[in-house]
Design a protein around this motif. Structure first.
Motif, PDB file in Angstrom:
ATOM      1  N   GLY A  59       0.800  -1.215   0.000  1.00 39.67           N
ATOM      2  CA  GLY A  59       0.000   0.000   0.000  1.00 39.67           C
ATOM      3  C   GLY A  59       0.835   1.269   0.000  1.00 39.67           C
ATOM      4  N   LEU A  60       0.164   2.389   0.167  1.00 41.05           N
ATOM      5  CA  LEU A  60       0.807   3.704   0.218  1.00 41.05           C
ATOM      6  C   LEU A  60       0.985   4.109   1.676  1.00 41.05           C
ATOM      7  N   ARG A  61       2.241   4.362   2.064  1.00 36.39           N
ATOM      8  CA  ARG A  61       2.559   4.654   3.459  1.00 36.39           C
ATOM      9  C   ARG A  61       3.372   5.938   3.577  1.00 36.39           C
ATOM     10  N   ASN A  62       3.449   6.439   4.789  1.00 40.19           N
ATOM     11  CA  ASN A  62       4.324   7.571   5.061  1.00 40.19           C
ATOM     12  C   ASN A  62       5.776   7.109   5.095  1.00 40.19           C
ATOM     13  N   GLU A  63       6.695   8.055   4.940  1.00 37.64           N
ATOM     14  CA  GLU A  63       8.122   7.718   4.994  1.00 37.64           C
ATOM     15  C   GLU A  63       8.486   7.091   6.334  1.00 37.64           C
ATOM     16  N   THR A  64       7.867   7.580   7.392  1.00 38.18           N
ATOM     17  CA  THR A  64       8.185   7.090   8.732  1.00 38.18           C
ATOM     18  C   THR A  64       7.755   5.645   8.951  1.00 38.18           C
ATOM     19  N   TYR A  65       6.885   5.139   8.099  1.00 39.48           N
ATOM     20  CA  TYR A  65       6.383   3.771   8.258  1.00 39.48           C
ATOM     21  C   TYR A  65       7.510   2.754   8.187  1.00 39.48           C
ATOM     22  N   LEU A  66       8.544   3.040   7.390  1.00 41.70           N
ATOM     23  CA  LEU A  66       9.652   2.108   7.248  1.00 41.70           C
ATOM     24  C   LEU A  66      10.285   1.812   8.599  1.00 41.70           C
ATOM     25  N   ALA A  67      10.608   2.866   9.353  1.00 42.64           N
ATOM     26  CA  ALA A  67      11.224   2.679  10.670  1.00 42.64           C
ATOM     27  C   ALA A  67      10.280   1.963  11.631  1.00 42.64           C
ATOM     28  N   HIS A  68       9.005   2.309  11.592  1.00 43.03           N
ATOM     29  CA  HIS A  68       8.041   1.707  12.512  1.00 43.03           C
ATOM     30  C   HIS A  68       7.841   0.223  12.223  1.00 43.03           C
ATOM     31  N   ALA A  69       7.777  -0.130  10.941  1.00 45.63           N
ATOM     32  CA  ALA A  69       7.593  -1.538  10.574  1.00 45.63           C
ATOM     33  C   ALA A  69       8.831  -2.359  10.915  1.00 45.63           C
ATOM     34  N   ILE A  70      10.012  -1.791  10.657  1.00 44.69           N
ATOM     35  CA  ILE A  70      11.252  -2.498  10.980  1.00 44.69           C
ATOM     36  C   ILE A  70      11.366  -2.696  12.492  1.00 44.69           C
ATOM     37  N   ALA A  71      10.979  -1.679  13.259  1.00 45.97           N
ATOM     38  CA  ALA A  71      11.030  -1.788  14.718  1.00 45.97           C
ATOM     39  C   ALA A  71      10.157  -2.953  15.202  1.00 45.97           C
ATOM     40  N   HIS A  72       8.985  -3.110  14.587  1.00 43.97           N
ATOM     41  CA  HIS A  72       8.109  -4.222  14.962  1.00 43.97           C
ATOM     42  C   HIS A  72       8.763  -5.556  14.627  1.00 43.97           C
ATOM     43  N   VAL A  73       9.339  -5.661  13.441  1.00 39.60           N
ATOM     44  CA  VAL A  73       9.995  -6.909  13.036  1.00 39.60           C
ATOM     45  C   VAL A  73      11.172  -7.222  13.960  1.00 39.60           C
TER      46      VAL A  73
END
Length: 481
Positions: free
Chosen positions: A457-471
Protein backbone atom coordinates in the motif's frame (compact mmCIF):
# COMPACT_ATOMS: atom_id res chain seq x y z
CA UNK A 1 -44.49 -76.13 21.08
CA UNK A 2 -41.71 -76.95 18.66
CA UNK A 3 -43.15 -74.49 16.13
CA UNK A 4 -43.23 -71.78 18.75
CA UNK A 5 -39.55 -72.37 19.61
CA UNK A 6 -38.59 -72.20 15.95
CA UNK A 7 -40.46 -68.93 15.60
CA UNK A 8 -38.60 -67.41 18.52
CA UNK A 9 -35.21 -68.54 17.13
CA UNK A 10 -36.05 -67.04 13.76
CA UNK A 11 -37.02 -63.72 15.34
CA UNK A 12 -33.76 -63.61 17.26
CA UNK A 13 -31.77 -64.26 14.08
CA UNK A 14 -33.63 -61.57 12.11
CA UNK A 15 -33.26 -59.11 14.98
CA UNK A 16 -29.51 -59.80 15.18
CA UNK A 17 -29.03 -59.34 11.43
CA UNK A 18 -31.08 -56.13 11.48
CA UNK A 19 -28.87 -54.76 14.22
CA UNK A 20 -25.79 -55.63 12.19
CA UNK A 21 -27.29 -53.96 9.13
CA UNK A 22 -28.00 -50.81 11.12
CA UNK A 23 -24.44 -50.81 12.52
CA UNK A 24 -22.93 -51.19 9.06
CA UNK A 25 -25.22 -48.55 7.59
CA UNK A 26 -24.48 -46.15 10.44
CA UNK A 27 -20.74 -46.68 10.01
CA UNK A 28 -20.98 -45.97 6.29
CA UNK A 29 -23.03 -42.84 6.92
CA UNK A 30 -20.57 -41.52 9.51
CA UNK A 31 -17.68 -42.25 7.12
CA UNK A 32 -19.40 -40.31 4.35
CA UNK A 33 -20.08 -37.38 6.68
CA UNK A 34 -16.46 -37.30 7.90
CA UNK A 35 -15.23 -37.42 4.29
CA UNK A 36 -17.47 -34.55 3.29
CA UNK A 37 -16.30 -32.51 6.29
CA UNK A 38 -12.65 -33.16 5.40
CA UNK A 39 -13.25 -32.11 1.81
CA UNK A 40 -14.97 -28.96 3.03
CA UNK A 41 -12.15 -28.08 5.41
CA UNK A 42 -9.50 -28.71 2.74
CA UNK A 43 -11.36 -26.58 0.23
CA UNK A 44 -11.71 -23.74 2.72
CA UNK A 45 -8.01 -24.06 3.66
CA UNK A 46 -6.98 -23.84 0.00
CA UNK A 47 -9.12 -20.75 -0.54
CA UNK A 48 -7.97 -19.00 2.64
CA UNK A 49 -4.31 -19.87 2.15
CA UNK A 50 -4.24 -19.42 -1.63
CA UNK A 51 -2.77 -22.80 -2.46
CA UNK A 52 -5.29 -23.77 -5.12
CA UNK A 53 -3.78 -24.73 -8.45
CA UNK A 54 -5.04 -22.16 -10.93
CA UNK A 55 -3.80 -24.32 -13.80
CA UNK A 56 -7.06 -26.25 -13.35
CA UNK A 57 -9.17 -23.14 -13.76
CA UNK A 58 -10.91 -22.82 -17.08
CA UNK A 59 -10.25 -19.47 -18.77
CA UNK A 60 -12.20 -20.12 -21.96
CA UNK A 61 -9.27 -21.88 -23.66
CA UNK A 62 -11.56 -23.01 -26.43
CA UNK A 63 -12.70 -19.43 -27.13
CA UNK A 64 -9.53 -17.35 -27.15
CA UNK A 65 -7.32 -17.01 -30.20
CA UNK A 66 -4.21 -19.19 -30.46
CA UNK A 67 -1.88 -16.22 -29.95
CA UNK A 68 -3.91 -15.05 -26.98
CA UNK A 69 -3.79 -18.54 -25.45
CA UNK A 70 0.03 -18.43 -25.44
CA UNK A 71 0.02 -15.33 -23.27
CA UNK A 72 -2.79 -16.64 -21.08
CA UNK A 73 -0.71 -19.73 -20.40
CA UNK A 74 2.24 -17.53 -19.39
CA UNK A 75 -0.06 -15.54 -17.16
CA UNK A 76 -1.26 -18.74 -15.47
CA UNK A 77 2.36 -19.58 -14.66
CA UNK A 78 2.72 -16.20 -12.94
CA UNK A 79 -0.54 -16.71 -11.06
CA UNK A 80 0.65 -20.09 -9.81
CA UNK A 81 3.78 -18.42 -8.51
CA UNK A 82 1.79 -15.63 -6.87
CA UNK A 83 -0.63 -18.04 -5.18
CA UNK A 84 2.07 -20.34 -3.88
CA UNK A 85 2.40 -19.59 -0.18
CA UNK A 86 6.03 -20.00 0.89
CA UNK A 87 6.68 -22.10 3.97
CA UNK A 88 8.94 -20.79 6.67
CA UNK A 89 9.00 -18.82 9.90
CA UNK A 90 6.43 -16.12 10.56
CA UNK A 91 9.12 -13.59 11.56
CA UNK A 92 12.63 -13.28 10.11
CA UNK A 93 15.86 -14.05 11.89
CA UNK A 94 17.83 -11.65 9.67
CA UNK A 95 17.12 -8.40 7.80
CA UNK A 96 18.87 -7.08 4.72
CA UNK A 97 17.94 -3.58 3.61
CA UNK A 98 19.26 -2.14 0.35
CA UNK A 99 18.75 1.60 -0.19
CA UNK A 100 19.26 3.13 -3.64
CA UNK A 101 19.58 6.90 -3.52
CA UNK A 102 18.77 8.86 -6.68
CA UNK A 103 16.73 6.27 -8.62
CA UNK A 104 12.95 6.10 -8.66
CA UNK A 105 10.08 4.40 -10.44
CA UNK A 106 10.62 6.29 -13.67
CA UNK A 107 14.18 5.02 -13.90
CA UNK A 108 13.06 1.48 -13.19
CA UNK A 109 10.43 1.64 -15.92
CA UNK A 110 12.85 3.19 -18.38
CA UNK A 111 15.43 0.45 -17.94
CA UNK A 112 12.93 -2.37 -17.68
CA UNK A 113 11.66 -1.43 -21.12
CA UNK A 114 14.69 0.10 -22.87
CA UNK A 115 14.82 1.23 -26.49
CA UNK A 116 14.49 -1.58 -29.01
CA UNK A 117 17.79 -0.83 -30.67
CA UNK A 118 19.69 -1.69 -27.47
CA UNK A 119 17.58 -4.55 -26.17
CA UNK A 120 15.95 -7.75 -27.26
CA UNK A 121 13.01 -7.15 -24.97
CA UNK A 122 12.02 -6.13 -21.48
CA UNK A 123 14.35 -6.79 -18.55
CA UNK A 124 13.08 -8.30 -15.33
CA UNK A 125 15.09 -7.28 -12.30
CA UNK A 126 15.23 -9.66 -9.36
CA UNK A 127 13.21 -7.31 -7.12
CA UNK A 128 10.38 -7.48 -9.65
CA UNK A 129 9.86 -11.05 -8.44
CA UNK A 130 9.54 -10.04 -4.79
CA UNK A 131 6.18 -10.86 -3.27
CA UNK A 132 5.22 -7.41 -1.93
CA UNK A 133 5.57 -3.77 -2.88
CA UNK A 134 4.82 -0.55 -0.99
CA UNK A 135 5.03 3.11 -1.94
CA UNK A 136 6.38 5.61 0.56
CA UNK A 137 5.28 9.23 0.31
CA UNK A 138 8.14 11.58 -0.56
CA UNK A 139 8.04 14.75 1.53
CA UNK A 140 10.79 16.18 -0.65
CA UNK A 141 8.18 16.82 -3.35
CA UNK A 142 7.21 19.87 -1.26
CA UNK A 143 10.78 21.12 -0.75
CA UNK A 144 13.60 22.21 -3.03
CA UNK A 145 16.30 21.33 -2.49
CA UNK A 146 15.50 18.30 -0.38
CA UNK A 147 16.71 18.44 3.27
CA UNK A 148 18.40 15.09 2.84
CA UNK A 149 19.38 14.83 6.50
CA UNK A 150 15.77 15.11 7.63
CA UNK A 151 14.66 12.63 4.98
CA UNK A 152 17.16 10.06 6.23
CA UNK A 153 15.98 10.52 9.81
CA UNK A 154 12.40 9.99 8.66
CA UNK A 155 13.38 6.64 7.15
CA UNK A 156 15.56 5.38 10.00
CA UNK A 157 14.16 6.96 13.19
CA UNK A 158 10.47 7.40 12.30
CA UNK A 159 10.49 11.18 12.91
CA UNK A 160 8.51 13.13 10.24
CA UNK A 161 10.59 15.31 7.91
CA UNK A 162 9.13 18.61 9.12
CA UNK A 163 9.84 17.76 12.78
CA UNK A 164 13.30 16.51 11.93
CA UNK A 165 14.18 19.78 10.17
CA UNK A 166 13.16 21.70 13.30
CA UNK A 167 15.60 19.62 15.33
CA UNK A 168 18.56 20.40 13.06
CA UNK A 169 19.28 23.69 14.82
CA UNK A 170 19.66 21.96 18.17
CA UNK A 171 22.99 20.86 19.64
CA UNK A 172 22.85 17.44 21.29
CA UNK A 173 25.55 16.54 23.79
CA UNK A 174 26.49 12.90 23.56
CA UNK A 175 26.78 12.54 27.34
CA UNK A 176 23.01 13.00 27.56
CA UNK A 177 21.65 9.92 25.79
CA UNK A 178 18.06 10.29 27.01
CA UNK A 179 17.13 12.76 24.28
CA UNK A 180 19.10 11.07 21.49
CA UNK A 181 17.11 9.57 18.64
CA UNK A 182 17.23 5.78 18.46
CA UNK A 183 17.59 4.47 14.93
CA UNK A 184 16.58 1.00 13.71
CA UNK A 185 20.29 0.11 13.84
CA UNK A 186 20.43 0.76 17.58
CA UNK A 187 17.14 -1.07 18.11
CA UNK A 188 18.62 -4.12 16.36
CA UNK A 189 21.67 -4.01 18.63
CA UNK A 190 19.48 -3.84 21.73
CA UNK A 191 17.50 -6.80 20.37
CA UNK A 192 20.71 -8.85 20.34
CA UNK A 193 21.29 -8.81 16.58
CA UNK A 194 24.64 -8.22 14.89
CA UNK A 195 24.63 -5.06 12.78
CA UNK A 196 26.36 -3.63 9.73
CA UNK A 197 26.31 -0.57 7.48
CA UNK A 198 27.81 -0.42 3.98
CA UNK A 199 27.71 2.61 1.70
CA UNK A 200 29.18 3.70 -1.61
CA UNK A 201 29.21 7.22 -0.17
CA UNK A 202 31.13 8.48 2.87
CA UNK A 203 30.37 6.96 6.25
CA UNK A 204 29.49 10.39 7.64
CA UNK A 205 26.85 11.11 4.97
CA UNK A 206 23.16 11.65 5.62
CA UNK A 207 22.31 7.96 6.03
CA UNK A 208 25.17 7.32 8.42
CA UNK A 209 24.27 10.44 10.40
CA UNK A 210 20.69 9.21 10.82
CA UNK A 211 21.80 5.70 11.82
CA UNK A 212 24.38 6.53 14.47
CA UNK A 213 24.60 10.31 14.79
CA UNK A 214 22.62 13.37 15.81
CA UNK A 215 24.52 16.18 14.13
CA UNK A 216 24.42 18.44 11.09
CA UNK A 217 28.20 18.39 10.82
CA UNK A 218 30.14 15.53 9.27
CA UNK A 219 33.45 16.46 10.93
CA UNK A 220 34.87 18.94 13.46
CA UNK A 221 36.23 21.39 10.88
CA UNK A 222 32.77 22.68 9.94
CA UNK A 223 31.30 22.71 13.43
CA UNK A 224 30.92 26.17 15.07
CA UNK A 225 33.35 26.78 17.91
CA UNK A 226 30.47 27.31 20.33
CA UNK A 227 29.13 23.84 19.57
CA UNK A 228 32.53 22.26 20.11
CA UNK A 229 33.02 24.04 23.42
CA UNK A 230 29.59 22.97 24.63
CA UNK A 231 30.42 19.29 24.11
CA UNK A 232 28.55 18.65 20.85
CA UNK A 233 30.01 15.98 18.58
CA UNK A 234 30.13 15.70 14.81
CA UNK A 235 29.02 12.57 12.93
CA UNK A 236 32.57 11.22 12.53
CA UNK A 237 33.14 11.41 16.29
CA UNK A 238 29.76 9.79 17.01
CA UNK A 239 30.63 6.90 14.69
CA UNK A 240 33.66 6.10 16.85
CA UNK A 241 32.43 7.15 20.31
CA UNK A 242 28.64 6.76 20.17
CA UNK A 243 26.96 3.64 21.52
CA UNK A 244 25.56 2.64 18.11
CA UNK A 245 28.83 3.20 16.24
CA UNK A 246 30.94 1.31 18.80
CA UNK A 247 28.61 -1.70 18.65
CA UNK A 248 28.66 -2.01 14.84
CA UNK A 249 30.08 -5.31 13.63
CA UNK A 250 30.62 -4.07 10.07
CA UNK A 251 31.19 -0.57 8.76
CA UNK A 252 32.44 -0.11 5.18
CA UNK A 253 32.44 3.02 3.03
CA UNK A 254 34.38 6.19 2.26
CA UNK A 255 35.13 9.36 4.20
CA UNK A 256 38.70 8.89 5.44
CA UNK A 257 39.34 12.65 5.35
CA UNK A 258 36.58 13.21 7.94
CA UNK A 259 38.11 10.64 10.30
CA UNK A 260 41.77 11.61 10.13
CA UNK A 261 43.74 14.74 9.35
CA UNK A 262 46.68 12.94 7.74
CA UNK A 263 45.44 10.81 4.82
CA UNK A 264 47.33 9.38 1.83
CA UNK A 265 46.69 11.31 -1.37
CA UNK A 266 47.14 9.69 -4.78
CA UNK A 267 45.88 10.39 -8.26
CA UNK A 268 43.30 7.67 -7.72
CA UNK A 269 42.20 8.88 -4.31
CA UNK A 270 42.58 12.65 -3.86
CA UNK A 271 41.15 14.69 -1.00
CA UNK A 272 37.73 16.06 -1.97
CA UNK A 273 38.02 19.81 -1.41
CA UNK A 274 34.24 20.25 -1.43
CA UNK A 275 33.79 17.96 1.56
CA UNK A 276 34.63 18.45 5.21
CA UNK A 277 38.14 17.59 6.40
CA UNK A 278 39.22 16.56 9.89
CA UNK A 279 40.78 19.17 12.15
CA UNK A 280 44.37 19.21 13.33
CA UNK A 281 45.43 16.28 15.46
CA UNK A 282 42.39 14.11 14.69
CA UNK A 283 42.94 10.39 14.02
CA UNK A 284 39.70 8.54 14.69
CA UNK A 285 40.91 5.45 12.83
CA UNK A 286 43.63 4.98 15.42
CA UNK A 287 41.10 5.59 18.17
CA UNK A 288 38.85 2.87 16.76
CA UNK A 289 41.70 0.37 16.75
CA UNK A 290 42.74 1.27 20.31
CA UNK A 291 39.13 0.98 21.40
CA UNK A 292 38.89 -2.58 20.08
CA UNK A 293 42.23 -3.50 21.67
CA UNK A 294 40.87 -2.48 25.07
CA UNK A 295 37.70 -4.50 24.47
CA UNK A 296 39.72 -7.58 23.51
CA UNK A 297 41.48 -7.49 26.88
CA UNK A 298 38.13 -7.79 28.63
CA UNK A 299 36.55 -10.24 26.18
CA UNK A 300 38.54 -11.81 23.33
CA UNK A 301 37.38 -10.39 19.99
CA UNK A 302 38.86 -10.47 16.50
CA UNK A 303 38.81 -7.20 14.55
CA UNK A 304 40.51 -5.47 11.66
CA UNK A 305 40.79 -2.05 10.01
CA UNK A 306 41.36 -2.16 6.25
CA UNK A 307 41.77 0.60 3.67
CA UNK A 308 42.55 -1.16 0.38
CA UNK A 309 40.64 -3.44 -1.98
CA UNK A 310 43.25 -6.21 -1.90
CA UNK A 311 42.98 -6.32 1.90
CA UNK A 312 39.23 -6.83 1.66
CA UNK A 313 39.53 -9.47 -1.06
CA UNK A 314 41.96 -11.63 0.93
CA UNK A 315 40.07 -11.29 4.21
CA UNK A 316 38.64 -14.41 5.85
CA UNK A 317 35.74 -12.31 7.07
CA UNK A 318 33.76 -15.05 8.82
CA UNK A 319 36.39 -15.14 11.59
CA UNK A 320 35.90 -11.51 12.61
CA UNK A 321 33.71 -9.94 15.26
CA UNK A 322 34.27 -6.36 14.02
CA UNK A 323 35.41 -5.03 10.66
CA UNK A 324 35.95 -1.42 9.62
CA UNK A 325 36.76 -0.59 6.01
CA UNK A 326 37.47 3.00 4.96
CA UNK A 327 38.10 2.73 1.25
CA UNK A 328 38.37 6.34 0.01
CA UNK A 329 39.18 9.84 1.24
CA UNK A 330 35.75 11.07 0.09
CA UNK A 331 32.93 9.11 -1.56
CA UNK A 332 33.86 5.77 -3.12
CA UNK A 333 33.00 7.22 -6.52
CA UNK A 334 36.10 9.40 -6.16
CA UNK A 335 38.38 6.38 -5.96
CA UNK A 336 38.38 4.13 -9.06
CA UNK A 337 40.37 1.52 -7.12
CA UNK A 338 37.71 1.21 -4.42
CA UNK A 339 36.20 -2.27 -3.95
CA UNK A 340 33.15 -3.29 -5.92
CA UNK A 341 29.68 -3.03 -4.45
CA UNK A 342 29.24 -6.78 -4.64
CA UNK A 343 32.52 -7.49 -2.81
CA UNK A 344 31.64 -5.16 0.06
CA UNK A 345 28.23 -6.79 0.52
CA UNK A 346 29.60 -10.33 0.37
CA UNK A 347 32.34 -9.69 2.93
CA UNK A 348 29.89 -7.90 5.22
CA UNK A 349 27.55 -10.87 5.20
CA UNK A 350 30.45 -13.20 5.95
CA UNK A 351 31.17 -11.23 9.12
CA UNK A 352 27.54 -11.03 10.19
CA UNK A 353 26.71 -14.66 9.45
CA UNK A 354 29.92 -16.04 10.91
CA UNK A 355 28.63 -16.16 14.49
CA UNK A 356 25.36 -17.97 13.73
CA UNK A 357 23.39 -15.06 15.14
CA UNK A 358 20.59 -12.91 13.74
CA UNK A 359 21.65 -9.70 12.02
CA UNK A 360 20.57 -6.44 10.40
CA UNK A 361 22.57 -5.19 7.40
CA UNK A 362 21.82 -1.81 5.80
CA UNK A 363 23.45 -1.21 2.41
CA UNK A 364 23.35 2.17 0.66
CA UNK A 365 24.04 2.63 -3.05
CA UNK A 366 24.19 6.27 -4.14
CA UNK A 367 23.73 7.05 -7.81
CA UNK A 368 26.99 8.38 -9.19
CA UNK A 369 27.00 11.51 -11.30
CA UNK A 370 27.85 10.79 -14.90
CA UNK A 371 27.18 7.06 -14.51
CA UNK A 372 24.27 5.54 -16.38
CA UNK A 373 21.57 4.52 -13.92
CA UNK A 374 21.05 1.32 -15.94
CA UNK A 375 24.58 0.29 -14.99
CA UNK A 376 23.87 1.05 -11.31
CA UNK A 377 20.72 -1.06 -11.38
CA UNK A 378 22.56 -3.94 -13.02
CA UNK A 379 25.22 -3.87 -10.29
CA UNK A 380 22.51 -4.02 -7.63
CA UNK A 381 20.66 -6.77 -9.49
CA UNK A 382 23.78 -8.94 -9.85
CA UNK A 383 24.56 -8.48 -6.17
CA UNK A 384 21.07 -9.50 -5.05
CA UNK A 385 21.06 -12.52 -7.36
CA UNK A 386 24.35 -13.74 -5.85
CA UNK A 387 23.05 -13.61 -2.26
CA UNK A 388 22.45 -17.00 -0.65
CA UNK A 389 18.80 -17.97 -0.49
CA UNK A 390 17.63 -17.95 3.10
CA UNK A 391 14.04 -18.46 4.16
CA UNK A 392 14.84 -16.86 7.55
CA UNK A 393 15.78 -13.52 5.98
CA UNK A 394 13.60 -10.52 5.14
CA UNK A 395 15.05 -8.54 2.21
CA UNK A 396 13.95 -4.97 1.47
CA UNK A 397 14.99 -2.91 -1.56
CA UNK A 398 14.16 0.81 -1.32
CA UNK A 399 14.40 3.16 -4.30
CA UNK A 400 14.18 6.81 -3.31
CA UNK A 401 14.85 10.00 -5.22
CA UNK A 402 15.21 13.42 -3.66
CA UNK A 403 16.86 16.51 -5.13
CA UNK A 404 19.99 16.49 -3.03
CA UNK A 405 22.02 19.66 -2.49
CA UNK A 406 25.52 19.81 -3.95
CA UNK A 407 28.39 19.84 -1.48
CA UNK A 408 29.73 23.38 -1.39
CA UNK A 409 32.07 25.39 0.77
CA UNK A 410 30.52 28.82 0.48
CA UNK A 411 27.04 28.47 -1.09
CA UNK A 412 24.10 27.71 1.14
CA UNK A 413 21.13 25.65 -0.06
CA UNK A 414 18.84 28.66 0.24
CA UNK A 415 21.13 30.90 -1.82
CA UNK A 416 21.53 28.19 -4.42
CA UNK A 417 17.75 27.77 -4.75
CA UNK A 418 17.17 31.52 -5.19
CA UNK A 419 19.78 31.70 -7.92
CA UNK A 420 17.82 29.16 -9.96
CA UNK A 421 14.52 31.08 -10.00
CA UNK A 422 15.28 33.42 -12.90
CA UNK A 423 16.53 30.51 -14.98
CA UNK A 424 13.47 28.37 -14.28
CA UNK A 425 10.94 30.99 -15.40
CA UNK A 426 12.84 31.88 -18.58
CA UNK A 427 13.82 28.51 -19.98
CA UNK A 428 12.16 26.64 -22.84
CA UNK A 429 9.16 24.39 -22.33
CA UNK A 430 11.11 21.22 -23.06
CA UNK A 431 13.56 22.12 -20.30
CA UNK A 432 10.68 22.78 -17.90
CA UNK A 433 9.31 19.33 -18.68
CA UNK A 434 12.70 17.84 -17.91
CA UNK A 435 12.73 19.63 -14.56
CA UNK A 436 9.27 18.30 -13.76
CA UNK A 437 10.46 14.77 -14.53
CA UNK A 438 13.33 15.24 -12.10
CA UNK A 439 11.04 16.18 -9.23
CA UNK A 440 11.06 13.70 -6.36
CA UNK A 441 8.57 10.89 -6.77
CA UNK A 442 7.23 8.42 -4.24
CA UNK A 443 9.79 5.93 -3.00
CA UNK A 444 9.31 2.28 -3.97
CA UNK A 445 9.90 -0.47 -1.42
CA UNK A 446 10.15 -4.08 -2.61
CA UNK A 447 9.93 -6.81 0.06
CA UNK A 448 10.61 -10.55 0.09
CA UNK A 449 10.71 -13.02 2.96
CA UNK A 450 9.03 -13.49 6.36
CA UNK A 451 6.67 -10.65 7.21
CA UNK A 452 7.03 -9.01 3.78
CA UNK A 453 3.26 -8.64 4.00
CA UNK A 454 3.84 -5.58 6.20
CA UNK A 455 5.11 -3.63 3.19
CA UNK A 456 2.08 -3.01 1.01
CA UNK A 457 0.00 0.00 0.00
CA UNK A 458 0.81 3.70 0.22
CA UNK A 459 2.56 4.65 3.46
CA UNK A 460 4.32 7.57 5.06
CA UNK A 461 8.12 7.72 4.99
CA UNK A 462 8.18 7.09 8.73
CA UNK A 463 6.38 3.77 8.26
CA UNK A 464 9.65 2.11 7.25
CA UNK A 465 11.22 2.68 10.67
CA UNK A 466 8.04 1.71 12.51
CA UNK A 467 7.59 -1.54 10.57
CA UNK A 468 11.25 -2.50 10.98
CA UNK A 469 11.03 -1.79 14.72
CA UNK A 470 8.11 -4.22 14.96
CA UNK A 471 9.99 -6.91 13.04
CA UNK A 472 13.08 -6.40 15.20
CA UNK A 473 11.08 -6.79 18.40
CA UNK A 474 9.86 -10.18 17.19
CA UNK A 475 13.18 -11.17 15.62
CA UNK A 476 14.69 -10.88 19.08
CA UNK A 477 12.62 -13.90 20.06
CA UNK A 478 13.43 -15.77 16.83
CA UNK A 479 17.18 -15.16 17.25
CA UNK A 480 17.11 -16.98 20.61
CA UNK A 481 15.63 -20.15 19.13
Amino acid sequence: MVASQRTRDLCRTVRLKSTQVFIVAGTCLITVLITLLCIGFMTRYEVENEVANVADVDYWKDRVAALQKIWYDKGIEELNEALRTPSGPVYPRNLRIFVVQGIDGRDLATHRFPAREISQGNVNFVWDQYSHLARLKNSCSQRFPCPVGGLSRAFWTGIPLEKSVEMETECKQMDNQTDSLMSVLRQAQLAGLRTGFVTTQRLTGSTGAALYGNSLYECDERMPMGFLQSGCQDVARQLISGETGKALNVIIGGGRQMLSKLVPQTQFDPVDELLCQAGEGRNLLKEWRNQKLKQSKIRPIKFDLIQRTDELESLNASRYDHLMGVMANGDLSGNPKAPSFKLMVEKSLEVLEGKKQGYLLIVEQVREKGVNSRRQLQILNDTLVSLPKDRDTLTLVLFTNGIYPKPSLDISEETETISYLSEIFNEEEIRLQERLQQMPSESLLFAQGPRSTLFVGLRNETYLAHAIAHVLSMSKLVAKL
